[in-house]
Design an enzyme around this catalytic site. Sequence first.
Site, mmCIF file in Angstrom:
data_model
loop_
_atom_site.group_PDB
_atom_site.id
_atom_site.type_symbol
_atom_site.label_atom_id
_atom_site.label_comp_id
_atom_site.label_asym_id
_atom_site.label_seq_id
_atom_site.Cartn_x
_atom_site.Cartn_y
_atom_site.Cartn_z
ATOM 1 N N CYS A 74 0.871 -1.179 0.000
ATOM 2 C CA CYS A 74 0.000 0.000 0.000
ATOM 3 C C CYS A 74 0.906 1.226 0.000
ATOM 4 O O CYS A 74 1.620 1.464 0.987
ATOM 5 C CB CYS A 74 -0.889 -0.013 1.241
ATOM 6 S SG CYS A 74 -1.892 1.478 1.365
ATOM 7 N N CYS A 226 -4.996 5.906 -4.594
ATOM 8 C CA CYS A 226 -4.292 4.636 -4.368
ATOM 9 C C CYS A 226 -2.829 4.858 -4.770
ATOM 10 O O CYS A 226 -2.538 5.119 -5.943
ATOM 11 C CB CYS A 226 -4.931 3.533 -5.213
ATOM 12 S SG CYS A 226 -4.042 1.977 -5.114
HETATM 13 N N1 LIG Z 1 -6.448 -2.517 -2.126
HETATM 14 C C1 LIG Z 1 -5.069 -2.754 -2.413
HETATM 15 C C2 LIG Z 1 -4.153 -2.454 -1.273
HETATM 16 C C3 LIG Z 1 -4.146 -1.013 -0.855
HETATM 17 C C4 LIG Z 1 -3.515 -0.073 -1.890
HETATM 18 C C5 LIG Z 1 -3.366 1.316 -1.347
HETATM 19 N N2 LIG Z 1 -4.510 2.035 -1.024
HETATM 20 C C6 LIG Z 1 -2.254 2.140 -1.951
HETATM 21 O O1 LIG Z 1 -2.178 3.329 -1.609
HETATM 22 O O2 LIG Z 1 -1.401 1.612 -2.659
HETATM 23 C C7 LIG Z 1 -4.875 -4.236 -2.817
HETATM 24 O O3 LIG Z 1 -5.670 -5.090 -2.378
HETATM 25 O O4 LIG Z 1 -3.934 -4.508 -3.552
#
Ligand SMILES: N[C@@H](CCC[C@H](N)C(=O)O)C(=O)O
EC number: 5.1.1.7
Length: 322
Positions: A74, A226
């Site tokens: 993340c 993200c």
């Molecule tokens: N939902 C993603 C993990 C989280 C990603 C995050 N919010 C970021 O900032 O990179 C997954 O399941 O891969």
Amino acid sequence: MELLKVQGSDNRFILLDQTLLDHALTQDELTAFTTWVCQAEKTDGVLVVDQASHAGPLGQMTVINADGSRASMCGNGLRTVARYLADKYGQDEFTVETPAADLRVARQENFAIGVPAFAVEISPIRTDLTALPAQNLGQRPLLNTVVPEFSDHLRFSTVAVPNPHLISFVEDDEDLNSTLAELGQRLNAENSYFPQGVNLNFAKILGKNQLFVRTYERGVGFTNACGTGMSATSWAFSQIFPEDYDGNVFITVFNPGGMVKTRLHLADSNPWIELVGNATIMGIFEVEESALHRGSWSDGQVHFEASPEQAAYQDFVAEIKK
Ligand SMILES: N[C@@H](CCC[C@H](N)C(=O)O)C(=O)O
């Protein structure tokens, strides 16, 4: 027991330092607490900080999505964990253990008054479809490829950093909204292409080295931002649109929650992406450890102290939107 509410690009998390507990939460307790607290506090996941399992890193980060599923990485979360460990141990540059790699992090100049910023390493970068994993899409990674099963007018790219990303460069707001929602839901329900789901990023090219990215996240749904998604999209941008990309300077990536900067280091022996952005503490919860093991708290059992950093961050976002 103190817990933090944190955000990077307004991608919001609860940060739980297991080393402060008398008894660490079990995996089942972590899952139950995460699904409850993400609904109660409108956060996208829980970032669990532990002692590193080997010498070197200052700590270990585990990412639990809002639905309780685990993620290998993340980007926005790592900046806030870096900030937490930097403040805790008084160090500005170190590594953090994550499931796939020990990643470098470093404090940067504040983005604005009251807006602390950190740079984090996003790696490894893998393009083989087995890394996502993806199936029934042929043998080769997608790179601006037409996939009629996904859309009758968009093209798609795949990359794992190392969590899985599917990327499309779009022009219409309709695609940024309804197409992203519909395809994001479809590929994160039972489907024949991404058995473990996928993070879906739709991007608009705003100018030379300038992008806007919106993400439908695996295990979460729509997020404000993200970090790995913006990094993966920057990589795809460099491969597909070399005329709009300058590798000597940072790419500015706007998102619904703010803005980050990315830079690709693809000529290094271990190629990586540098992600720079805010690491903001929204506030601190004081709560009994027993409530965490139970998986929920009631209003009388918790005290939340909001931090002035969130207002400073909102001023920063208002400024960049001008
Ligand atoms: N939902 C993603 C993990 C989280 C990603 C995050 N919010 C970021 O900032 O990179 C997954 O399941 O891969």
